[in-house]
Write an enzyme that holds these catalytic residues in place. Structure first.
Site, mmCIF file in Angstrom:
data_model
loop_
_atom_site.group_PDB
_atom_site.id
_atom_site.type_symbol
_atom_site.label_atom_id
_atom_site.label_comp_id
_atom_site.label_asym_id
_atom_site.label_seq_id
_atom_site.Cartn_x
_atom_site.Cartn_y
_atom_site.Cartn_z
ATOM 1 N N SER A 176 0.819 -1.352 -0.110
ATOM 2 C CA SER A 176 0.063 0.035 0.072
ATOM 3 C C SER A 176 0.943 1.410 0.071
ATOM 4 C CB SER A 176 -1.017 -0.042 1.193
ATOM 5 O OG SER A 176 -1.821 0.826 1.129
ATOM 6 N N HIS B 261 -7.684 -5.564 0.052
ATOM 7 C CA HIS B 261 -6.404 -4.795 0.202
ATOM 8 C C HIS B 261 -5.490 -5.315 1.045
ATOM 9 C CE1 HIS B 261 -4.577 -1.026 -0.293
ATOM 10 N NE2 HIS B 261 -4.254 -0.772 0.902
#
Length: 247
Positions: free
Chosen positions: A92, A225
């Protein structure tokens, strides 16, 4: 010796032929990579980065500028630069930090052997998400939707009061980031993404190809995610294959 405030070596592997520097997500810490470090040792010497403003660095001010953060990581790693072939793995926000770190390493003549960019839009595709417009409750709601954070932790007001400043600061760093024009990286780039990630689709992730003159590959894993938590074994295998240390 590396700066121990910044660099954590959970499973020392001095005989490893390759080193992997791991950079965590927004609000994350070095311990995120403790399980992956265990999976890769002793074939890969994993060094996980601890950003300021969290856990044992709670009293230190956070850095809200990604290139500056990458510079500080670069300086912390200077004692081991060029000693062992080194790859980067960022998840991320950490993928963007890793990209800027790779730029610094290439400019210094200690280029990484590969960049692993996980669960992140390409640097040139940064999507604005102004965190200052969100209340604490709205920010927590976003974190719950993304998963990856223990729900009990999210419901603990005392713990969250300690963690939220770092989370907000990291989100500001992401929101303010602008990829400056520069030559693409020379090192290969491997992109990893969850097939249900609300932040980046596999199609969007292909834009990372624009940022390297080296090899490019994209791997998709089941999950969102934070697919890494459930797909750790598969990720470890992919890292070993790409680094040529599969055992």
């Amino acid at each position: 010796m590396t700066d121990r405030r910044w660099v954590r070596d959970f499973h020392p592997a001095p005989q490893a032929r390759v080193r992997l520097i791991c950079l965590p997500h927004a609000g994350g810490s070095a311990s995120t990579f403790l399980p992956l470090s265990a999976d890769l040792a002793p074939a890969v010497d994993v060094l996980a980065i601890q950003y300021p403003g969290r856990q044992d660095r709670l009293r230190e001010p956070c850095l809200e500028d990604i290139p500056q953060l990458a510079r500080r990581v670069f300086e912390a790693l200077r004692p081991v630069a060029g000693v062992t072939p080194t790859a980067l793995f960022g998840h991320s926000m950490g993928a963007t930090v890793a990209f800027e770190l790779a730029r610094l390493m290439e400019a210094a003549g200690t280029a990484p052997v590969r960049l692993f960019a996980s669960a992140r839009l390409a640097p040139s595709r940064n999507r604005r998400e102004p965190v200052d417009s969100l209340s604490d409750q709205e920010l927590l709601a976003q974190l719950r939707l993304l998963g990856g954070t223990d729900q009990g932790f999210l419901l603990d007001d005392d713990l969250m009061s300690l963690a939220l400043p770092a989370i907000r600061s990291d989100y500001r760093a992401v929101d303010r980031y602008v990829c400056t024009a520069a030559e693409p990286l020379r090192c290969p780039v491997s992109v990893l993404v969850g097939d249900g990630d609300a932040k980046v689709t596999p199609m969007e992730a292909t834009a990372w190809r624009e940022h390297t003159r080296g090899e490019f590959d994209l791997s998709t894993f089941p999950g969102g995610h934070f697919y890494l938590a459930e797909q750790r074994a598969g990720v470890a295998k992919l890292v070993q294959e790409r680094l040529g240390v599969l055992v």
